[in-house]
Scaffold this active site. Structure first.
Site, PDB file in Angstrom:
ATOM      1  N   SER A 212     -44.815 -36.934 -34.502  1.00 57.08           N
ATOM      2  CA  SER A 212     -45.244 -38.236 -35.022  1.00 57.08           C
ATOM      3  C   SER A 212     -45.056 -38.278 -36.536  1.00 57.08           C
ATOM      4  CB  SER A 212     -46.705 -38.511 -34.653  1.00 57.08           C
ATOM      5  OG  SER A 212     -47.559 -37.505 -35.175  1.00 57.08           O
ATOM      6  N   GLY A 214     -46.251 -41.116 -38.487  1.00 52.05           N
ATOM      7  CA  GLY A 214     -47.038 -42.223 -39.002  1.00 52.05           C
ATOM      8  C   GLY A 214     -46.293 -43.540 -38.907  1.00 52.05           C
ATOM      9  N   ASP A 216     -43.491 -44.287 -39.873  1.00 50.91           N
ATOM     10  CA  ASP A 216     -42.055 -44.132 -39.618  1.00 50.91           C
ATOM     11  C   ASP A 216     -41.734 -43.917 -38.143  1.00 50.91           C
ATOM     12  OD1 ASP A 216     -41.289 -44.423 -42.276  1.00 50.91           O
ATOM     13  OD2 ASP A 216     -41.665 -42.315 -42.710  1.00 50.91           O
ATOM     14  N   GLY A 217     -42.757 -43.882 -37.286  1.00 53.51           N
ATOM     15  CA  GLY A 217     -42.513 -43.788 -35.853  1.00 53.51           C
ATOM     16  C   GLY A 217     -42.660 -42.379 -35.308  1.00 53.51           C
ATOM     17  N   ASP A 244     -53.478 -38.042 -31.700  1.00 50.06           N
ATOM     18  CA  ASP A 244     -54.084 -37.553 -30.453  1.00 50.06           C
ATOM     19  C   ASP A 244     -53.885 -38.567 -29.335  1.00 50.06           C
ATOM     20  OD1 ASP A 244     -54.919 -35.441 -32.003  1.00 50.06           O
ATOM     21  OD2 ASP A 244     -56.924 -36.242 -32.307  1.00 50.06           O
TER      22      ASP A 244
END
Length: 301
Positions: A212, A214, A216-217, A244
């Site tokens: 992940s 954030g 940015d995908g 999570d």
């Protein structure tokens, strides 16, 4: 089943002004929720309608809170009690900045790992998720011991420094950008760099890597394909628990027999829902209505 080696009570405080030194200020909202990677994953799996149980190491009055809080979410628990007090992690949300202070947690010895393995073995889970930071007195070898103690698929989401030291083979791995960089010793600024680092982890024995990034995908690397999905455009209230929820939704999707592309879509949607609320807990998750909003790119393998 989830194993949280260092659970926490997550205290989230919302302010309508910035923090000032040498000043007494009052919050406009505050809440306490049970937290830690595995605890969160079990909450989210329950919200998705999947069968789950949570174990891990807890102690003191905050340990009792975690048990009671998970009960309100209908998550079965079977924790190992240790000496000391489970930590409290505090997040302060101000109009411009987010502040986070995480406690370390009590010190334990290796005997607690034997107790955890005994509990997990009694449940005979199909999939075991081991997640979060380690308590003082623990190391990567303890994670490997739990992962290899039974005939289950294991997902892991631990700090990057621990991830780099794991020797066992794992079916799933879910690092964020910072953890991926620490685990591989690389800077992760672009999607391509994320893909390359995720493939490095796969070569080390992690079959499916969900990374992940954030806003940015996220990237998913499996033995068959490499996929990238940008994040959905949503208003962000709090990012606590977003990674999570992504892991929980991906595990849930694979449990339903979905393919990797659809599983990644589910993870992105679940993460988008979490960042829209304060804290790390929700009672309902339903990615399906928004799956088509998630764009997927197949990257060169």
């Amino acid at each position: 089943m989830t194993v949280t080696l260092n659970p926490a009570v997550d205290q989230t405080i919302k302010m309508n002004t910035g923090l000032e030194s040498e000043s007494v200020q009052r919050s406009v909202e505050a809440q306490f929720t049970s937290g830690g990677n595995g605890v969160n994953v079990s909450q989210f799996l329950q919200a998705l309608g999947s069968e789950t149980a949570a174990t891990g190491l807890i102690g003191g009055f905050t340990g009792y809170f975690i048990e009671e809080d998970l009960d309100t979410y209908d998550v079965p628990t079977d924790f190992v009690w240790v000496a000391g007090v489970t930590r409290i992690n505090t997040t302060i949300l101000t109009p411009r900045k987010k502040y986070q202070l995480n406690q370390t947690g009590p010190t334990v010895d290796s005997d607690v790992i034997d107790e955890l393995i005994e509990i997990v073995s009694q449940y005979e889970p199909d999939t075991l998720n081991i997640g979060g930071s380690l308590l003082p007195g623990m190391d990567a070898a303890d994670v490997d011991r739990i992962a290899t103690a039974g005939d289950w698929d294991t997902a892991v989401e631990v700090p990057g420094e621990v991830l780099a030291e794991l020797d066992a083979e794992y079916e799933y791995c879910k690092p964020n950008r910072k953890e991926l960089a620490a685990a591989t010793g690389r800077e992760i600024e672009s999607v391509t760099e994320c893909v390359d680092a995720a493939k490095t982890l796969q070569e080390r024995g992690f079959e499916c890597v969900i990374a992940s990034m954030g806003s940015d995908g996220a990237v998913m690397v499996t033995p068959e394909e490499t996929l990238y999905a940008p994040a959905l455009d949503v208003e962000v209230v709090d990012t606590l628990g977003a990674g999570d929820s992504m892991l929980a939704a991906v595990l849930w999707a694979f449990e339903q027999g979905w393919d990797a592309e659809r599983a990644l879509r589910a993870g992105v949607v679940a993460s988008a829902q979490l960042v829209g609320v304060m804290g790390s807990s929700v009672r309902e998750l339903d990615p399906e209505p928004r799956l088509d909003e998630v764009r997927i790119w197949a990257m060169d393998s």
